[in-house]
Design an enzyme around this catalytic site. Structure first.
Site, PDB file in Angstrom:
ATOM      1  CE1 TYR A 168       3.056   8.162  -1.349  1.00  0.00           C
ATOM      2  CE2 TYR A 168       1.744  10.050  -2.843  1.00  0.00           C
ATOM      3  CZ  TYR A 168       2.950   9.253  -2.380  1.00  0.00           C
ATOM      4  OH  TYR A 168       4.335   9.734  -2.674  1.00  0.00           O
ATOM      5  CE  LYS A 219      12.916  -3.198   4.837  1.00  0.00           C
ATOM      6  NZ  LYS A 219      14.521  -3.342   4.361  1.00  0.00           N
ATOM      7  CG  ASP A 251      16.809  -2.401   1.801  1.00  0.00           C
ATOM      8  OD1 ASP A 251      16.412  -3.230   1.002  1.00  0.00           O
ATOM      9  OD2 ASP A 251      17.358  -2.756   2.877  1.00  0.00           O
ATOM     10  CG  ASP A 275       7.012   9.724  -4.389  1.00  0.00           C
ATOM     11  OD1 ASP A 275       7.021  10.388  -5.558  1.00  0.00           O
ATOM     12  OD2 ASP A 275       7.461  10.143  -3.345  1.00  0.00           O
ATOM     13  CG  ASP A 279      11.697  11.983  -7.639  1.00  0.00           C
ATOM     14  OD1 ASP A 279      10.776  11.899  -8.112  1.00  0.00           O
ATOM     15  OD2 ASP A 279      11.739  13.195  -6.827  1.00  0.00           O
TER      16      ASP A 279
HETATM   17  C1  IPM Z   1       4.943  12.424  -7.826  1.00  0.00           C
HETATM   18  C2  IPM Z   1       5.050  13.409  -6.963  1.00  0.00           C
HETATM   19  C3  IPM Z   1       3.593  13.210  -5.947  1.00  0.00           C
HETATM   20  C4  IPM Z   1       3.673  12.086  -5.130  1.00  0.00           C
HETATM   21  C5  IPM Z   1       3.232  14.462  -5.094  1.00  0.00           C
HETATM   22  C6  IPM Z   1       3.457  15.920  -5.667  1.00  0.00           C
HETATM   23  C7  IPM Z   1       2.042  14.254  -4.120  1.00  0.00           C
HETATM   24  O1  IPM Z   1       6.077  13.457  -6.001  1.00  0.00           O
HETATM   25  O2  IPM Z   1       4.111  12.553  -8.770  1.00  0.00           O
HETATM   26  O3  IPM Z   1       5.811  11.417  -7.686  1.00  0.00           O
HETATM   27  O4  IPM Z   1       4.152  11.844  -4.261  1.00  0.00           O
HETATM   28  O5  IPM Z   1       2.974  11.202  -5.764  1.00  0.00           O
HETATM   29 MG    MG Z   2       7.437  12.031  -6.724  1.00  0.00          MG
END
Ligand code: IPM
Ligand code: MG
Length: 384
Positions: A168, A219, A251, A275, A279
């Site tokens: 990032y 990884k 993975d 990240d 999710d």
């Molecule tokens: C998160 C989001 C952010 C990230 C984006 C919006 C930059 O997806 O906080 O998980 O990738 O960190």
């Molecule tokens: Mg995210």
């Protein structure tokens, strides 16, 4: 602990003005109210932050200011985070963010500002290297999860994501028909995030009869940064003999999160893997709309925000689920402001509202009548 006191002591009489860090030297109770910056952002951000603000104001006295970030900031300032907004955040005790981004600002032009840059600059600018994303499916919501009850049973995990390094923040760019993003980590960066994970594992198991466990995700079969990561985490584990450490390839971790989520305790991982895995973990609870997060550095202020995005498709319709933001307020009180009692009250209120069957549309199953943002917020407020 109120930070104004610390600052007063730190500078003592040597600081020759009437006002220190924006606070009068002779403090009254009102001056000692924690300073909160709200950054509603884009899409559903303003709606969910307004809901969370009502909950915050119901549990205590705060000095609250609102600032723009993301697309909203691009519209006003031409940049996703203005210097003065970052400065206001620096001077605060905690920052609550809604979400950033939306189709209006979507672009692949490397010169054009993007809403996400606001969030990244905020993380870097406040030194928020540790992102904590707890995943504990509410008992009332087991039916909302895409997983069968028996797979989900016992799931209670914490993703500890490194937040200011890796791909990032590495060098990136375009050269003709090529582009690159560089992933770099130093031993110091890995050590400090690993320390957060081991400490969290220790704390989570305190007083319980189970063995704390850290699953470090990398990884290492391909990436050099991952090999350094693994080596460093392994070395640090020596300081935590009571914590069980395992290494897992990313993975495999993605697969095990859906096949046996209950086996995880603390997941420690780098920025981009974190990240993606957070999710995935969030969806175990049935909706991204339920998960809060805390981003912390070595000092205040921390940044608190829901894990979900700005959901532009439902923005402005009054149907967004504010609970992840309300739970982020609880994390802000607990982790950011040392007010664990108020945090617990908010968490209990959210549980109780779900227990009573209230569901926003993202959570409602077949035959369940969804309620709107206002209705569920009122229900939380009435329960506090
Ligand atoms: C998160 C989001 C952010 C990230 C984006 C919006 C930059 O997806 O906080 O998980 O990738 O960190
Ligand atoms: Mg995210």
């Amino acid at each position: 602990m109120i930070r104004g006191d610390d600052r007063g002591e730190e500078y003592g009489d040597a600081y020759p003005v009437e006002v220190q860090w924006g606070r009068p030297l002779r403090m009254t109770a009102a001056d000692l109210r924690p300073r909160i910056v709200l950054l509603p952002g884009d899409g559903i951000g303003p709606e969910i932050v307004a809901a969370a603000r009502r909950v915050l104001e119901a549990v205590g006295e705060f000095e609250i200011t609102e600032q723009v970030v993301g697309g909203a900031s691009i519209d006003v300032h031409g940049t996703a985070l203005a210097d003065e907004v970052l400065e206001a955040c620096r001077r605060s005790d905690a920052v609550l963010l809604g979400a950033v981004g939306g189709p209006k600002w979507d672009t692949t032009d490397p010169q054009a500002p993007r809403p996400e840059q606001g969030l990244l600059r905020l993380r870097k600018g406040l030194g928020l290297y540790a992102n904590l994303r707890p995943v504990r499916p509410s008992p009332a919501l087991v039916d909302a999860s895409p997983l069968r009850d028996e797979r989900l049973a016992g799931t209670d995990l914490l993703v500890v994501r490194e937040l200011t390094g890796g791909i990032y923040f590495g060098d990136s760019g375009r050269d003709g028909d090529r582009a690159h993003d560089t992933c770099e980590y130093s031993v110091a960066e890995i050590e400090r995030i690993a320390t957060v994970a081991f400490d969290a594992a220790r704390r989570r198991a305190a007083g319980k009869s189970r063995t704390p466990r850290v699953t470090s995700v990398d990884k290492a079969n391909v990436l050099e940064t991952s090999r350094l990561w693994r080596e460093t985490v392994e070395r640090l584990a020596g300081d935590y003999p009571e914590v069980e450490l395992e290494h897992m390839l990313v993975d495999n971790a993605a697969m095990q999160l859906v096949s046996s989520p209950a086996r995880f305790d603390v997941i420690l991982t780098e920025n981009m893997f974190g990240d993606i895995l957070s999710d995935e973990s969030a969806m175990l609870t049935g909706s991204l709309g339920m998960l809060p997060s805390a981003s912390l550095g070595s000092d205040r202020p921390g940044l608190f925000e829901p894990v979900h995005g700005s959901a532009p498709d439902i923005a402005g319709r009054g149907v967004a689920n504010p609970l992840a933001t309300v739970l982020s307020v609880a994390m802000m009180l607990g982790h950011g402001l040392d007010r664990p009692d108020e945090a617990a009250v908010i968490e209990a209120a959210v549980d109780s509202v779900l227990q009573r069957g209230l569901r926003t549309f993202d959570l409602a199953g077949a035959g369940e009548e969804p309620v709107g943002t206002d209705e569920i917020t009122e229900a939380v407020l009435a329960t506090l």
